[in-house]
Structure formats: C-alpha cells, structure tokens
Design an enzyme around this catalytic site. Structure first.
Site, PDB file in Angstrom:
ATOM      1  N   HIS A 214       0.811  -1.022  -0.050  1.00 49.04           N
ATOM      2  CA  HIS A 214       0.055   0.046  -0.001  1.00 49.04           C
ATOM      3  C   HIS A 214       0.967   1.112  -0.229  1.00 49.04           C
ATOM      4  CE1 HIS A 214      -3.475   2.430   1.439  1.00 49.04           C
ATOM      5  NE2 HIS A 214      -2.728   3.196   1.728  1.00 49.04           N
ATOM      6  N   GLU A 215       1.739   1.348   1.046  1.00 52.24           N
ATOM      7  CA  GLU A 215       2.669   2.561   0.903  1.00 52.24           C
ATOM      8  C   GLU A 215       3.461   2.686   0.007  1.00 52.24           C
ATOM      9  OE1 GLU A 215       1.904   4.712   3.092  1.00 52.24           O
ATOM     10  OE2 GLU A 215       0.606   3.367   4.331  1.00 52.24           O
TER      11      GLU A 215
END
Length: 675
Positions: free
Chosen positions: A467-468
């Site tokens: 995600h990051e």
C-alpha cells in the site's frame, strides 16, 4: 549560516541529516519565511502588468527553501521525534500558519491573481497551467481573500489556534501510547501468543531492565496480543487502555481539544460562507459535497450490514460454543475471528509469516514495479540517513536514468509515531529545462528482527508495505512542471487509488511466486496457501466494511454539521455509531480522542475516501485482470494517465482516460463477497 539555508552539496541534492543541528531549525524557519515573503513581495511589486508567468508561475516556484526545511523537519517530527523537536514544532506551526495567511490574505497579490484568472479564456494555457491557475485563485477565495479586514483577522486567529491544538492532540496521543505497558512476569499469561511476539516482548523488557515480558500499545505489540492471547482479562486490559487514549481526564486528555478543533473548523467554514467544514473541504474533492458522501456511505452500509450482522452472529455463536462466552466484547473480536478463520481456512499468520521475510517482500514490491513500469532499485550507502534502520535506494528507469531517491524505514522505536505512511523530502518539478527528481520515503512499524529470526511479516503487514509502496510510486513516477501539482498532490479522495490498487498484486499467484519464498528453505509459498489467502480475503468483509463506514460516518458527524452544541464526546459518538453498532459499548473508551486521522492528519471530512478509493481500485484492477496483471499496455496507461499526472487535471478526467468510463462499485462488491 545553517546548511538548511544553503544549496545542499550532497549526492543528488539529498537531505544532509548529519549536518543539521536541532538548534538550527527555528532560525532557519524564520529565515526561510523571510525569504519566501521577499519572493512574494517581488511578485506584488512587479511594475509590469500581471501575466501567468510573472504572477502564477512565479508563485508556484516561490518558497522552495522553506518547503524543503518544512519537509525535513516535519518528516523527522513524525519518524524520529524528541522533546526538542516537539517544542520547536509548537513554536514553528503558528509562524507557518501566520505566513500562509499573510500570502492568502494579501489583497495586492490577490488582485494580480484575479486579473490573470479573469482573463484566462484569452490565454493559451496547457491543461496543467489551467489547473494551476484555478488552484491559485481558489487558494485565495477559499481562504478569505474576499473577506473584510476584520473577518480576515478572525480567520488568522482561528488558523493559529488550530495549528497549535492539532499538534497538541497528536502529542497527547503519543504520550498516552507510551504511558501504558502490560508487564507480564508469569509465563502462563503468554498462552496463545506466537513465539515471535513473545520474543519481541522479552526484548522490550530487557531494554528496560525488567524481568519477564513487556507489551505496549504500539501496533506490532498490541495487535498480536489482542489476536492471540488466551488470557481474556489481559486482552480486556490492553483493549481498554488502547481505547482510552486521550479520554482519561489526565494531563494528556484530548476531550476539550476535540471539541475545540471541531468548533474552530466550523467557525472557519462559516466565516468563508460554507454551511460546514465538510462543505468547505469537499468542494475540492471528487465527492463534491457532504450529501453525496453520506449517501455513498449509507448505500454501502445497506449492502454490508446484512453480511456484517450474519458474520457477527456466527462469531458470537462460535465463541459461545468454543469457550462459553455469553457476550462477545470488543476485546474478543480479533481473538475469535482468528480462531474461526483458522477453523474455516486452516490458515494463520504464523503459517504464512515464514514466506514473508521483510527483505523478500520489499524485493517483491521492487520486482512487481519493474515488471509493470520498468523500474530498478539499487541500494546505496552514500546517501545520508536520519536513523541507522533506514535503507536508501536509487531508482532508475529502463534507460538507466535516475527516477527517484527512495528511503525505507520499517521498525518501531521511541520517537516514531504508530502506523504507516508515505512522505517526500523533495517534490518532482521542471525548472530551467531540468526535470528535478523526487525524494520519496515510506515509514512503517513492522516487527523487528530478533536474535534468532529475521523480520517476518504478517499478511496484513505485507499488504501495508505494498500500500505505502503504491503511494511511493505515485511520488516517484511524477512528471509534471509545477511542484504543487506533482506526485500525490491530488484530490484527497483520489490519493488512495495508487496505494490501494498496488495491494491487489499481493493476492495474485503470479505475483506471489516472485517473492513469497520460505526464509529458511527458499520454497515458494504453496498454491493451497495462496488459494486460502484469496478465499479468506473476503472473510468477515462485512464486519470490516462496517468498521470503516462507522469511522467515515463519525468523521462526517463531526464535520458535516454545526458541532457547537456537542458537550459530551461519548454521547455524540453513541449517536453517530448507532447504525453501525454491533459490540457492547465500553464506557471507559472513546474513538475521537485518539482519532489522529481526522484531528491531526489531513483526513477531516475525508475518511470516506478509503472506501471511495476502494471502488476506484477494484474497478481499475479489474482492467488489469481482464488483460493480464502484468500487461504492459494497461500498466503504461496507468502510469501515463494516473501515476505521472499528479494533480494536473480533474481526477475523473484522468480516470476515464485510463479506464474508458467512470468507476462502478460492482467490482468492489464482488471482491468483498457482498453480492
């Protein structure tokens, strides 16, 4: 003269962390503000008639030194803070807020901007220039440029106060997180906990010169405890401590601060002519207004609620059958969900973790982005770090040209806030024919390696890293002219699309085969595990959706109406959670007093955007699945229309250019098993 005020002489112009002395920040900020003011004065006092170049573009590139100092300082304030930095933040925030208002409320500057804006139909501007002009004009009109002098002063006071108390809010949450520890000395209280969690707790205890094991409210300690500890009383103790942050009538109490933030935001919105803070915020979002957001959340709620209630009944029955639990409490949820999940899928984190060694997962994110976008990541040791745990990389394209600098910071420590985030130390932009490349960072809190084991991630942590990393790609692949429209500088409810779509690769056998290898044997993750990961992905999705929606509705409750009549946070929350409530209430707990996303981060009136972006990401990934998850044509379209474009055009225009149509919720509902 401070190194912060000079052109850096480091490799690739990276931040020279070791050369920055803490006492230099405050004077550097003051000097940076003075320089930025001088640049604005030069624009205002330009004797020539206002043009796009001498006004709008000149503003877009002004204040670069101040921006650089701010990004370094506030990134460290989040990832490597201490008492001195917190003190400086308290002094600096009002100065920056004041400077922002000096610019936005400068009538002569606004007149120049308005002159250009009013003649925009006669100018030959690119889509990016039109966006920049619109945003610059709105940054004045939405921030009081059309107000009387008296109201402008009121606005300044509100902004000063808001910047100060939202910092206090965050510092209180951090203090409360560190104030509680569960110190265990009897080994039988560790029953059910995974070996790695126990080992980590022992290391925390040793670092404090204590016998036994210490568990904290930091996620890598707290989440496994709530998920696996057999001792129900201790789970209760941990859960109540976690939920009581900022709600304990002590020196770190956030109740009044929450009421003050909500009230001040409302007053600010009214001053500017908006019905509420949410009306103000959402004018600049894809969702446009609070009515649309509330309808969106309630439509999803209607679809998720029957599933959630069924899942909750199943879980309640399961806990009763297994352990005779009469009433399922909040501290039972994760524990029995994990047990039920194991029974249904025979799959637990402990089985999966050996296949997800942190270094391999990171390498996996690198490989996936290489297959999609042709990027390569080379670890380098000649770029400065702000902490020894940080890893630094040069990111290059197929031709071998530098795309970005990448910092990765993975482990919890004192002075680092909880959670995971992406940030940048330098934006991408084009100036004087030079395409300045960005410096991007991701910061997480994963389980540290121990003496006997490397850092092995839970599957949830794997998706967090991806995600990051998706946010990081949005920053790295930026290709715009102006820094304020670059990378993740997009509408807030669009910013989660690149991050959330990247998580999808974690569920695909073809992608997992690239990096999910057993840390000891090198064996690829068995296909039946992958099947179970996919099947279990929608396990209790109804409950998870209800939880997200409850946060979104609470956010709209605080910000979508007049909050001045609210006196009890607890009563207000009870009202807001009525439509999503499943578990019995815990009287010692409140959500808002540590809801950092909306009271300190940038998510006020924006928490819905996680779900909004899920609709986008499911719809977008469907396109990849139709064509092949590593299809270079689709990847190229995604890169050109979404990742590299930043905020240069309206997100719906960009999305339709990529996908060919507006997003539909069908793919999300199908993926979540809600249809």
């Amino acid at each position: 003269m401070s190194v912060l005020l000079q052109k850096f002489t480091t490799k690739h112009d990276t931040a020279p962390f070791s050369q920055i002395k803490t006492e230099e920040y405050l004077p550097a900020f003051k000097e940076g503000i003075a320089n930025a003011k001088a640049e604005i004065d030069a624009i205002v006092n330009n004797p020539e008639a206002p043009t796009f170049e001498n006004t709008i573009e000149a503003m877009a590139f002004s204040g670069a030194t101040l921006d650089r100092i701010s990004s370094i300082f506030f990134n460290l304030h989040s990832a490597e803070t201490n008492d001195e930095l917190q003190q400086i933040a308290q002094e600096v925030s009002p100065l920056l807020s004041e400077f922002g208002n000096d610019v936005r409320l400068n009538a002569d500057l606004f007149n120049r901007v308005k002159t250009v804006y009013d003649s925009k139909s006669t100018l030959d501007l690119t889509p990016e220039q039109i966006t920049l002009l619109d945003k610059k004009y709105k940054s004045f009109s939405r921030n009081g440029a059309n107000l009387s002098e008296e109201k402008k002063n009121q606005l300044r006071e509100i902004d000063k106060e808001l910047s100060k108390i939202s910092l206090e809010f965050g510092e209180n949450v951090l203090a409360e997180t560190h104030a509680f520890q569960l110190h265990i000395t009897d080994e039988k209280d560790l029953s059910g906990l995974p070996e790695g969690t126990i080992e980590a707790a022992k290391e925390i205890a040793q670092s404090q010169e204590k016998e036994g094991w210490v568990f904290t409210l930091d996620y890598p300690s707290y989440v496994p405890f709530l998920t696996y500890a057999d001792n129900r009383e201790l789970r209760k103790k941990m859960a109540i401590a976690f939920g009581a942050k900022g709600f304990q009538k002590n020196e770190h109490d956030n109740e009044q601060i929450v009421l003050d933030i909500a009230r001040l935001r409302f007053e600010r919105a009214k001053l500017l002519g908006y019905a509420s803070h949410a009306h103000f915020v959402l004018e600049e979002r894809m969702a446009e207004n609070p009515e649309k957001v509330t309808t969106f959340l309630n439509d999803l709620l209607e679809k998720a609620k029957p599933a959630a209630q069924k899942e909750f009944e199943q879980l309640t029955q399961f806990a009763k059958d297994l352990d005779g639990i009469e009433t399922l409490e909040k501290w039972d949820g994760a524990y029995y969900s994990e047990k039920l999940k194991q029974q249904l899928f025979n799959l637990d984190d402990e089985k999966l973790k050996p296949y997800f060694k942190l270094e391999n997962v990171l390498e996996g994110a690198f490989t996936v982005s290489n297959r999609l976008f042709g990027l390569t990541f080379v670890e380098v040791n000649d770029i400065e770090k702000y902490h020894p745990d940080v890893k630094t990389y040069e990111v290059k394209d197929i031709k071998g040209d530098l795309v970005s600098i990448f910092y990765a910071d993975f482990f919890p420590r004192k002075g680092k806030r909880n959670g995971a985030w992406m940030t940048s130390y330098k934006s991408q932009y084009v100036l004087g024919g030079n395409n300045e490349r960005p410096h991007v960072s991701i910061v997480c809190n994963f389980t540290k390696p121990t003496e006997t084991k490397p850092s092995l991630l839970t599957f949830n942590e794997v998706t967090t890293l991806f995600h990051e990393f998706g946010h990081a790609l949005h920053g790295m692949l930026a290709d715009t002219v102006y820094p304020s429209l670059s990378g993740t500088s997009v509408y807030w409810d669009f910013v989660e699309l690149p991050s959330q779509i990247f998580e999808n690769w974690c569920y695909e056998p073809e992608a997992l085969a690239l990096f999910a290898h057993h840390y000891e044997t090198g064996e690829v993750i068995p296909i039946e595990y992958i099947q179970k990961i996919k099947e279990s992905a929608s396990f209790q999705e109804g409950l998870a959706t209800m939880r997200q929606l409850s946060f979104g509705l609470l956010d709209m409750g605080w910000h979508g109406q007049d909050p001045t009549g609210i006196t009890s946070i607890k009563d207000f929350e009870t009202e807001q959670f009525a439509s999503t409530k499943l578990y019995p209430d815990v009287k010692e707990n409140a959500m808002s007093t540590s809801f950092s996303h909306i009271f300190q981060g940038g998510y006020s009136s924006g928490y819905y955007s996680y779900k909004w972006a899920e609709v986008l990401d499911a719809d977008a990934f469907e396109y990849f699945k139709e064509q092949g998850i590593f299809n270079s044509g689709v990847a190229q379209k995604f890169k050109e229309n979404i990742l590299s474009k930043g905020g240069t055009e309206h997100p719906m225009v960009l999305y339709k250019r990529f996908r060919g149509s507006e997003p539909k919720p069908d793919a999300l509902l199908k993926r979540a098993g809600l249809v």
